[in-house]
Design a protein around this motif. Sequence first.
Motif, short mmCIF file in Angstrom:
data_model
loop_
_atom_site.label_atom_id
_atom_site.label_comp_id
_atom_site.label_asym_id
_atom_site.label_seq_id
_atom_site.Cartn_x
_atom_site.Cartn_y
_atom_site.Cartn_z
N ASP A 1 0.89 -1.31 -0.02
CA ASP A 1 -0.04 0.09 -0.01
C ASP A 1 0.96 1.39 0.02
O ASP A 1 1.98 1.23 0.56
N PRO A 2 0.33 2.29 -0.37
CA PRO A 2 1.08 3.62 -0.65
C PRO A 2 1.40 4.08 0.81
O PRO A 2 0.38 3.72 1.68
N LYS A 3 2.14 4.97 1.16
CA LYS A 3 2.42 5.60 2.23
C LYS A 3 2.30 7.21 2.22
O LYS A 3 2.29 7.93 3.15
N HIS A 4 2.36 7.61 1.09
CA HIS A 4 1.88 9.22 0.85
C HIS A 4 1.39 9.13 -0.71
O HIS A 4 1.67 8.23 -1.54
N ALA A 5 0.52 10.52 -0.92
CA ALA A 5 -0.04 10.54 -2.15
C ALA A 5 -0.09 11.95 -2.30
O ALA A 5 -0.08 12.85 -1.67
N TRP A 6 -0.01 12.24 -3.60
CA TRP A 6 -0.11 13.47 -4.20
C TRP A 6 -1.47 13.57 -4.98
O TRP A 6 -1.58 12.74 -6.02
N ILE A 7 -2.64 14.27 -4.58
CA ILE A 7 -4.02 14.18 -5.23
C ILE A 7 -4.13 15.72 -5.81
O ILE A 7 -4.10 16.81 -4.99
N GLU A 8 -4.49 15.62 -6.95
CA GLU A 8 -4.69 17.02 -7.65
C GLU A 8 -6.05 17.76 -6.86
O GLU A 8 -6.97 16.71 -6.76
N GLY A 9 -5.82 18.72 -6.58
CA GLY A 9 -7.14 19.75 -6.02
C GLY A 9 -7.32 19.33 -4.54
O GLY A 9 -8.22 20.06 -4.13
N ILE A 10 -6.60 18.45 -4.04
CA ILE A 10 -6.79 18.02 -2.43
C ILE A 10 -5.42 18.26 -1.78
O ILE A 10 -5.57 19.13 -1.06
N GLY A 11 -4.31 18.05 -2.29
CA GLY A 11 -3.22 18.24 -1.44
C GLY A 11 -2.09 17.16 -1.49
O GLY A 11 -2.36 16.12 -2.13
N ILE A 12 -1.39 16.95 -0.51
CA ILE A 12 -0.44 15.71 -0.11
C ILE A 12 -0.87 15.18 1.25
O ILE A 12 -1.55 15.66 2.10
N VAL A 13 -0.93 13.97 0.92
CA VAL A 13 -1.56 12.99 2.27
C VAL A 13 -0.46 12.08 2.61
O VAL A 13 0.01 11.29 1.71
N GLY A 14 -0.11 12.10 4.06
CA GLY A 14 0.85 11.12 4.43
C GLY A 14 -0.20 10.18 4.86
O GLY A 14 -1.28 10.41 5.63
N MET A 15 0.13 8.65 5.07
CA MET A 15 -0.38 7.56 5.46
C MET A 15 0.21 6.79 6.53
O MET A 15 1.60 6.65 6.09
N GLY A 16 -0.33 6.18 7.43
CA GLY A 16 0.46 5.37 8.23
C GLY A 16 -0.44 4.70 9.41
O GLY A 16 -1.81 4.85 9.35
N GLY A 17 0.03 3.82 10.17
CA GLY A 17 -1.00 2.93 10.80
C GLY A 17 -1.55 3.84 12.16
O GLY A 17 -2.37 3.21 12.63
N ASN A 18 -0.83 4.91 12.19
CA ASN A 18 -1.60 5.89 13.27
C ASN A 18 -1.38 7.20 12.78
O ASN A 18 -0.50 7.37 11.99
N ALA A 19 -1.61 8.39 13.69
CA ALA A 19 -1.56 9.53 13.46
C ALA A 19 0.02 10.03 13.40
O ALA A 19 0.30 10.96 12.58
N LYS A 20 0.78 9.46 14.20
CA LYS A 20 2.20 9.82 14.33
C LYS A 20 2.78 9.33 13.11
O LYS A 20 3.68 10.25 12.48
N ALA A 21 2.56 8.12 12.50
CA ALA A 21 3.45 7.55 11.24
C ALA A 21 2.83 8.36 10.23
O ALA A 21 3.59 8.79 9.32
N ALA A 22 1.61 8.68 10.18
CA ALA A 22 1.02 9.57 9.08
C ALA A 22 1.62 10.95 9.17
O ALA A 22 2.04 11.54 8.13
N ALA A 23 1.81 11.55 10.37
CA ALA A 23 2.53 12.79 10.31
C ALA A 23 3.83 12.86 9.63
O ALA A 23 4.12 13.79 9.00
N ALA A 24 4.48 11.93 10.44
CA ALA A 24 5.83 11.76 9.69
C ALA A 24 5.95 11.61 8.18
O ALA A 24 6.62 12.23 7.70
#
Length: 677
Positions: A353-376
């Motif tokens: 699975d991806p760990k970050h995404a570039w989404i046109e019109g939305i922004g940049i999204v970090g992804m993780g198992g919890n908020a700390k990992a997603a923020a990193a």
Amino acid sequence: MIENWYDAAKALEWRAAAGDDPADQELAERVYTSRLIGQNPDLLMHGGGNTSVKLERPDLFGDQRQVLHVKGSGWDLDTIEAPGLPGVWLDPLLKARQLETLSDEDMVNYQRSNLLDSTSPNPSVETLLHAFLPHRYVDHTHATPFLILANLPNAAEICREIFGDRLGIVPYIMPGFDLAKAAADVYDANPAVDGLLLLQHGHFAFGDTAQESYDKIVSHSNEVAAYLGLTGVTPIGERRPAEGLQVLPMLRGVIAEVNAERDDAMPIFDLRNGDHTHTFMARPDINALATRGMASPDHVIRTKGRPLVLRRADLANRETIKAKVEGFADEYRAYFNRQAPHAKEPKTLLTPDPKHAWIEGIGIVGMGGNAKAAAAAADLAEQNIRVRAVGEDAGGFYPISEKDMFDCEYWSLEQAKLGKGTPPPFQGKVVMITGGAGAIGLATAKAFAAKGANLVLIDKDPQALDQALDQLGRWHVAHAEDITSDGAAQRAMDAAILAFGGLDIVISNAGTARSGALLDLDDAAFRQAFELNFFAHKNFATAAARVIQAQGRGGQILFNISKQAVNPGKNFGAYGTPKAATMFLMRQLTLELAGAGIRVNGVNADRIRSGLLTDDFIKERAAARGVSEDTYMGGNLLGREVQAHHVADGFVTLALSERTTGHVLTVDGGNTEAELR
């Protein structure tokens, strides 16, 4: 430009707080300047950077020996404390330079065997590099300007143009023993240098004092920034309401669906949508930049080597989103299959699975198992889009090769940074709690947070919410809202999507008990009681169900119902009647939502110190009955007071009961009149 935050007075405060031992005082200032580095996102991000100091300490026999205090695994520089810089006897580390080769496993074991304290964390994988450099203080960063420079095709040439011979240039080598020897050889060739550029990696600086080393980190970075024409700091962390964010729950569910290796795992999202993210997505070379790799090899374990790229057309519906996520997963498996056969030892495929995404019109999204990992992941993604854009425009963004990236991503010493073990039961779950700052709500929040959930607290009292977050910690959010107001439920759902990308469990807890005989209550007061004790429950439950349905992975709705729904009390009709309706609502939603995998349950609690049942009210009721307060509060079959945390445990129990729906759990110490059957 990067500001120099060193403050001599604060440095003295750190030293003074460390006591009378000169070595402890110097270590304290090392902690202070380490934090200055770690707290500046243009100097350091997650997954890279370390600091050290060489001190003298007595050994077991009282002989003074040199000790290297170096950042330990599991500690972040922005919050590091003295134990996060474990001490290692220096002489054995220096002796290791005589070796021709040293495996990673032997290196880690050797470093651990020379710790002053065997309970300390593992010293950094770059400990030997710190040891082999002769300076008292050594700092290693991944500053944004240096990441741009390090990944240019002519980085060495430009480095000479900026610094002349003041920086040594080290070719890319994976961190560890070989890099330590190579960097030390570069330094030995010109001991006059006051720093090192590690190509496609980062920057080292050093000095005789903590301030000198830190000053060089800042000044070197600013020299590169000036050459590149960088102005201002890298924008990090902006998240604002916007149109179109409702696509995030759908994406969140699709990723969990495609990630078959962990079919119960929902990612937590961290959205960044400042203007700079949209400017970047408007570049014509997005697709090419997406495939180049990350700005530093250390980033890959948190972000994977490339983002999931979603254009506006890809967001049309669930099928188009799923096709892109499946395509990403297929490409990741192909990358693994290309590189794994060439690895030194067998490798096991990580989840694709991806760990970050570039989404046109939305922004940049970090992804993780919890908020700390997603923020990193989101922090690194934001830094990377600036590095890529500036670097590409300055001559080209060319980070490490795919093979080098694979070696780092699947390096056991890097994977160790992420931690192992069984995740807590609510990891990856977003839990919303109405009345979240009240007694039962906050107790419930603590119970779910302790089991790994990320929380969205809803309450109308902003100050109480702030106090609740102070107790819960930084990885949770609050949304101040009068839940009886028009549109309150949808605004709360939007807050959850903005913060974490979706919602998995809603605990509809808020309510208040209005007393008074029905004959004495006018319609307005009775309707007001229904607004809070029934309609707010209905609105939040149905709004949450729509978000959960969009995710397509099931979820839960939990109601705080109260024993009044079953066992009415005198002069509490305005409370018990809407609560009885809420219990019927629970049962109705059980029927309607089961097909979507949404479980609906409730808790019947009685006589809890919250809301109407204040200390003064308890005292008054106990006096009226001629009993003690303890006897009044323990007025149940068990003869013991039921507390807010017992209700919280009831909610947790229901949330963990995977095959239970339509159930009301009684938490009242035993009350025969309120039994449901």
